[in-house]
Design an enzyme around this catalytic site. Structure first.
Site, short mmCIF file in Angstrom:
data_model
loop_
_atom_site.label_atom_id
_atom_site.label_comp_id
_atom_site.label_asym_id
_atom_site.label_seq_id
_atom_site.Cartn_x
_atom_site.Cartn_y
_atom_site.Cartn_z
N LYS A 13 36.72 41.73 47.05
CA LYS A 13 35.36 41.21 47.24
C LYS A 13 34.61 42.05 48.28
CE LYS A 13 35.50 38.22 43.98
NZ LYS A 13 36.19 36.96 43.94
C1 LIG Z 1 36.79 35.77 43.11
C2 LIG Z 1 35.98 34.62 42.63
C3 LIG Z 1 36.26 33.29 42.97
C4 LIG Z 1 37.50 32.89 43.69
O1 LIG Z 1 37.70 33.54 44.88
P1 LIG Z 1 39.13 33.44 45.57
O2 LIG Z 1 38.82 33.78 47.01
O3 LIG Z 1 40.01 34.45 44.91
O4 LIG Z 1 39.62 32.05 45.41
C5 LIG Z 1 35.39 32.30 42.58
N1 LIG Z 1 34.31 32.58 41.83
C6 LIG Z 1 34.02 33.84 41.45
C7 LIG Z 1 32.78 34.07 40.64
C8 LIG Z 1 34.86 34.90 41.81
O5 LIG Z 1 34.58 36.13 41.40
#
Ligand SMILES: *Cc1c(COP(=O)(O)O)cnc(C)c1O
Length: 402
Positions: free
Chosen positions: A201
């Site tokens: 991310k």
């Molecule tokens: C990555 C993601 C999540 C979940 O994030 P985590 O930190 O891995 O739980 C939720 N929504 C979207 C759109 C994502 O891309």
């Protein structure tokens, strides 16, 4: 051949040294670094309260639990998203009502959301007729915020809470027009906004997330639920005999963020805007290289948004190309380019198919996802890497154009 990964995290000595300091400190789990990360993050997005947790999924779960989502309720969720957005609704015994997407941005389409509420009331959806719709949970897909003005108006019209899945959208901002001040993602546009610090991310702690809110009582509930529903009694409701003492208030979860992870986060956070600008430069370079390729639809831009550029997604125009998306991805892979797809929409996964969702319930998502290609975009991407991706894409388009 130059191999370009889909993503490479930008980890520097600051993060490494801070993690080493935590390991040497003797305090590994939630402690002073997590507290500092919360304070710094709240300040960065302009939120009053931030609760650090071990994933965005956890943050989304705490948000809907903290808002007291009831079993049997319905929640509007985009079909074009990752598993987490809708599964937290299922965790509560509630029903995700899948909403179609705008054909350009692929974000939740508010007109279809209106239609889905009518369909829900009329029993035309694979959700028990008459289920009360409690909230709406849009995603700022790819890092481009949804139209917050439309979101607020929609929620007020229907008496819904809003929770924003901002897993892609830090840092990002929106304003209603060019004269208005920017409003950062997380700056009080919803009851709760949830961020992800997963490995790929826009900022990372390996695994991690944050729930931010302007509501003190909701923040307190989410914080308690993130740690077994315990009260350490900051509000003085109980007679607490010492640091060892607590009361169990609810069947909570184990979602707290470790100081090892937060140590990475505080330094990632400090560089967040620098890294965003680096991604923006990659997006601008791609846009320039692809401007003449009418076989591709380029990612939408909006003058009234600051784009986090988590994803750079192009759409293939099948009427102009003799190659489908899957073959396009395979050919890019052979040329050393890492790619991804955002997303196979939820209703085309067995879990939701088995619940009764059909392709014709979400016609735009059902069609458009077959044409989307996400290209590498990350802050440490070198010019030769951007060039190699652009060359590979251009070469493929020229070879397969009709
Ligand atoms: C990555 C993601 C999540 C979940 O994030 P985590 O930190 O891995 O739980 C939720 N929504 C979207 C759109 C994502 O891309």
């Amino acid at each position: 051949m130059l191999k370009v990964p889909f993503f490479r995290p930008d980890i520097r000595d600051d993060e490494i040294d801070e993690v080493a300091a935590v390991l040497r400190s003797g305090w590994l789990t939630t402690g002073p670094r997590a507290e500092r990360f919360e304070k710094d993050f709240a300040a960065a997005v302009g939120a009053r309260h931030a609760v650090a947790v071990n994933s965005c999924t956890a943050a989304l779960h705490l948000a809907v639990a903290g808002l007291d989502l009831q079993p049997g309720d319905a929640v509007l969720v985009p079909a074009m998203t990752f598993a987490a957005t809708a599964e937290v609704v299922l965790y509560m015994g509630a029903h995700p009502v899948l909403v179609d997407c705008d054909p350009q941005t692929l974000a939740l389409d508010f007109e279809d959301a209106e239609q889905k509420l009518a369909d829900l009331a009329a029993g035309r959806l694979p959700v028990p007729a008459g289920a009360r719709c409690a909230g709406i949970l849009p995603v700022h897909l790819g890092g481009l915020m949804v139209d917050v003005g439309k979101l607020r108006a929609f929620a007020e019209r229907h008496g819904l809470w809003t929770v924003e899945d901002a897993a892609h959208a830090f840092p990002a901002a929106w304003r209603p027009d060019a004269a208005a001040p920017w409003r950062r993602c997380g700056e009080g546009t919803s009851e709760v906004t949830c961020f992800s610090f997963y490995a790929n991310k826009t900022i990372t702690t390996g695994e991690g997330g944050m729930a931010v809110t302007g509501d003190e009582e909701l923040a307190r509930r989410m914080r308690s639920l993130s740690l077994h529903g315990l009260s350490n009694d900051a509000w003085g409701r109980f007679e607490v005999r010492g640091a060892w003492d607590y009361r169990i208030l609810a069947a909570g979860y184990k979602y707290n963020l470790t100081d090892v992870a937060a140590a990475i986060g505080v330094h990632q956070l400090a560089r967040a805007e620098e890294m965003r600008r680096a991604r923006e430069a990659v997006a601008a370079a791609y846009d320039e290289r692809f401007a003449g390729l009418k076989e591709l639809e380029l990612p939408p831009r909006r003058a009234d948004r600051v784009h986090a550029w988590h994803v750079y997604q192009v759409k293939l125009r099948p009427e102009a190309l003799r190659i489908d998306r899957d073959a396009f991805l395979a050919e890019l892979g052979e040329r050393g380019v890492g790619t991804s797809v955002h997303y196979r929409p939820l209703h085309l996964h067995p879990l939701y198919e088995e619940r009764g969702w059909r392709p014709e319930d979400l016609p735009v998502a059902s069609e458009v996802w077959r044409r989307t290609v996400s290209l590498p975009i990350f802050p440490g991407m070198r010019d030769d890497e951007v060039g190699a991706v652009a060359d590979a894409v251009t070469d493929l388009v020229r070879r397969y154009r009709r």
